[in-house]
Motif scaffolding. Structure first.
Motif, short mmCIF file in Angstrom:
data_model
loop_
_atom_site.label_atom_id
_atom_site.label_comp_id
_atom_site.label_asym_id
_atom_site.label_seq_id
_atom_site.Cartn_x
_atom_site.Cartn_y
_atom_site.Cartn_z
N GLN A 90 -1.23 -2.56 4.75
CA GLN A 90 -0.08 -2.11 5.14
C GLN A 90 0.57 -2.70 6.44
O GLN A 90 1.81 -2.99 6.45
CB GLN A 90 -0.12 -0.56 5.48
N TYR A 119 0.03 3.06 12.31
CA TYR A 119 -1.00 2.21 11.60
C TYR A 119 -2.21 1.71 12.34
O TYR A 119 -3.38 2.24 12.14
CB TYR A 119 -0.49 1.13 10.60
N GLU A 133 -3.86 4.94 14.14
CA GLU A 133 -4.83 5.47 12.94
C GLU A 133 -6.23 4.74 12.69
O GLU A 133 -7.27 5.11 12.47
CB GLU A 133 -3.91 5.52 11.57
N GLN A 168 6.25 2.30 12.75
CA GLN A 168 4.98 1.97 11.53
C GLN A 168 3.76 1.45 12.10
O GLN A 168 2.69 1.66 11.79
CB GLN A 168 5.51 1.39 10.30
N LEU A 176 -5.06 0.33 5.56
CA LEU A 176 -4.11 0.24 6.75
C LEU A 176 -3.83 -1.13 7.10
O LEU A 176 -2.83 -1.55 7.54
CB LEU A 176 -4.76 1.15 7.80
#
Length: 470
Positions: free
Chosen positions: A413, A41, A44, A37, A410
């Motif tokens: 997160q 992230y 990205e 994860q 993001l």
């Protein structure tokens, strides 16, 4: 409370390995999930950052193109004579196109005053016996000096040159071998601005252009040393200035005379639109736009051979941005004369969706030649291409833009993953504590059983018929 600090010490079983393998079986899948994860992230975020950076560079260019002053700017091209530069030249937006020949007839000069022959024998000569005031003036400038009693010529020279109020008078002493000549040079130029030196004590008359009692002083200014105007000739028309700078002699321009012409030589001046500057910015526009396309293509790519996708492959935000940029690029602009869009002024899109500075209809230079004002309005009109791109960039990269919002999400997160990781670490600590408590009890019990077994075996070994004594 456990009797052993390390699981398996009492029983001899490898309970530490059992605890460790149990913890790893629970921990590793979760840590791998966190890592996946986090990596997704961060990848990205990095891709969005690259897109945003390219958009910011593009935004800087369109901001410049949206300014109509860019297309109103004039520049001057100078052709100087072989003997060297006669003038320097600057123009403004108020300048008009034109061609001029400029000749420098005279440079402006300040005045020069020289002491009379025999006035001073040496620089060490004492000039005054009492405190006095020496006053200097030229044009609208002036300053006073208080000369201490028993000052020498050299003392006065230094005091003049060091004065904080001095407006531009330089004092020098020339030693001829038989006498000392005092020379004043003033940098105040222009006809009628000769240096005037007065005093309040006749002892200083030899240092003055006007005597204390009236009449001429000992310092004189010859005709060739008088302050004078600069003169230039523009296409046969003579213009004068009290300095070497001529402002608005050619409307909207400033000419600075650098040296006098020899044999009527001239500098040729061509004032025109700043086509070179505009062309350069169009090149930057094309490069910046294509840079955005390159970054977005890279961020959304899919490799069919490997099945690998770039971080933003299929991303609706980037896909929407691409479409909107093409829509702006191909949109029509009103109020730009015979031009309607970018393709009318020499630009085109290739099959890769990138801009090119050419097309089959006309070149950029041809479009400028045809109608420079209309050319500029394609970009700088209120509804022009640059203005529309500015609005689009605001929607994506400003503080409340879509990309900025996505980056914030993001990052939140990522913060959440870190919190989940801390929670998981706590749960693993609790699990380890429970396992140790559980296996510690087992270890004690097995150790006790082994001890009992050893005791019983020893006792049985001592009985007749069990391998003990007969």
């Amino acid at each position: 409370m456990p009797l052993f600090t390390s699981a398996g010490v009492g029983s001899g079983l490898d309970l530490e390995a059992l605890i460790s393998s149990t913890l790893q079986a629970t921990n590793q899948p979760k840590q791998a999930q966190f890592q996946r994860q986090e990596s997704r992230y961060e990848t990205e975020l990095s891709a969005l950052g690259a897109v945003k950076s390219a958009l910011s560079k593009f935004d800087d260019v369109v901001n410049k193109l949206s300014d109509s002053d860019l297309f109103d700017k004039r520049v001057a091209n100078l052709t100087q004579p072989e003997s060297g530069d006669l003038i320097s030249f600057s123009s403004t937006d108020n300048s008009t196109n034109g061609s001029f020949d400029v000749e420098v007839i005279d440079l402006a000069q300040g005045s020069r005053a020289v002491s009379a022959n025999g006035a001073f024998t040496s620089s060490d000569q004492v000039v005054n016996t009492t405190e006095s005031i020496l006053s200097f003036a030229a044009g609208d400038k002036n300053f006073d000096l208080t000369i201490a009693a028993n000052s020498t010529l050299e003392d006065i020279r230094q005091q003049i040159n060091d004065s904080a109020d001095n407006f531009g008078v330089t004092a020098n002493i020339i030693n001829t071998g038989t006498e000392a000549k005092l020379v004043f040079n003033s940098d105040v130029t222009g006809t009628g601005n000769d240096l005037s030196v007065t005093n309040d004590n006749a002892e200083l008359d030899a240092l003055s252009t006007q005597a204390f009692g009236g009449g001429a002083g000992g310092m004189s200014i010859t005709a060739e040393d008088q302050a004078a105007d600069a003169q230039i000739k523009i296409d046969g028309i003579v213009a004068t200035s009290s300095s070497n700078t001529f402002t608005d002699v050619i409307q909207g321009s400033t000419i600075t005379a650098l040296k006098e012409s020899v044999n009527n030589e001239t500098t040729q001046v061509e004032i025109a639109r700043d086509r070179e500057g505009v062309n350069k910015l169009i090149d930057e526009f094309v490069k910046a736009y294509n840079g955005v396309v390159d970054i977005m293509d890279k961020a959304t790519a899919f490799d069919a051979s490997s099945g690998n996708s770039a971080p933003l492959n299929g991303d609706s935000l980037v896909r929407g941005l691409k479409n909107q940029m093409v829509n702006v690029l191909t949109s029509n602009v009103e109020g730009a004369g015979d031009f309607s869009n970018l393709f009318d002024i020499g630009l085109s899109l290739n099959e890769d969706g990138k801009l090119e500075k050419n097309n089959l209809v006309r070149s950029v230079d041809e479009a400028m030649d045809e109608d420079f004002n209309a050319f500029g309005k394609i970009f700088s009109n209120e509804s022009g291409i640059a203005s529309r791109f500015e609005g689009l960039m605001d929607n994506y990269i400003e503080s409340r833009g879509a990309i900025t919002f996505r980056e914030d999400s993001l990052n939140q997160q990522l913060d959440g993953i870190e919190e989940d990781r801390l929670d998981h670490d706590y749960r693993m600590q609790q699990m380890e504590a429970r396992l140790r408590e559980k296996y510690s009890g087992l270890d004690v019990m097995l150790a006790q059983m082994q001890s009992t077994q050893s005791f019983l075996s020893a006792q049985l070994g001592n009985l007749p018929g069990f391998g003990g004594k007969e």
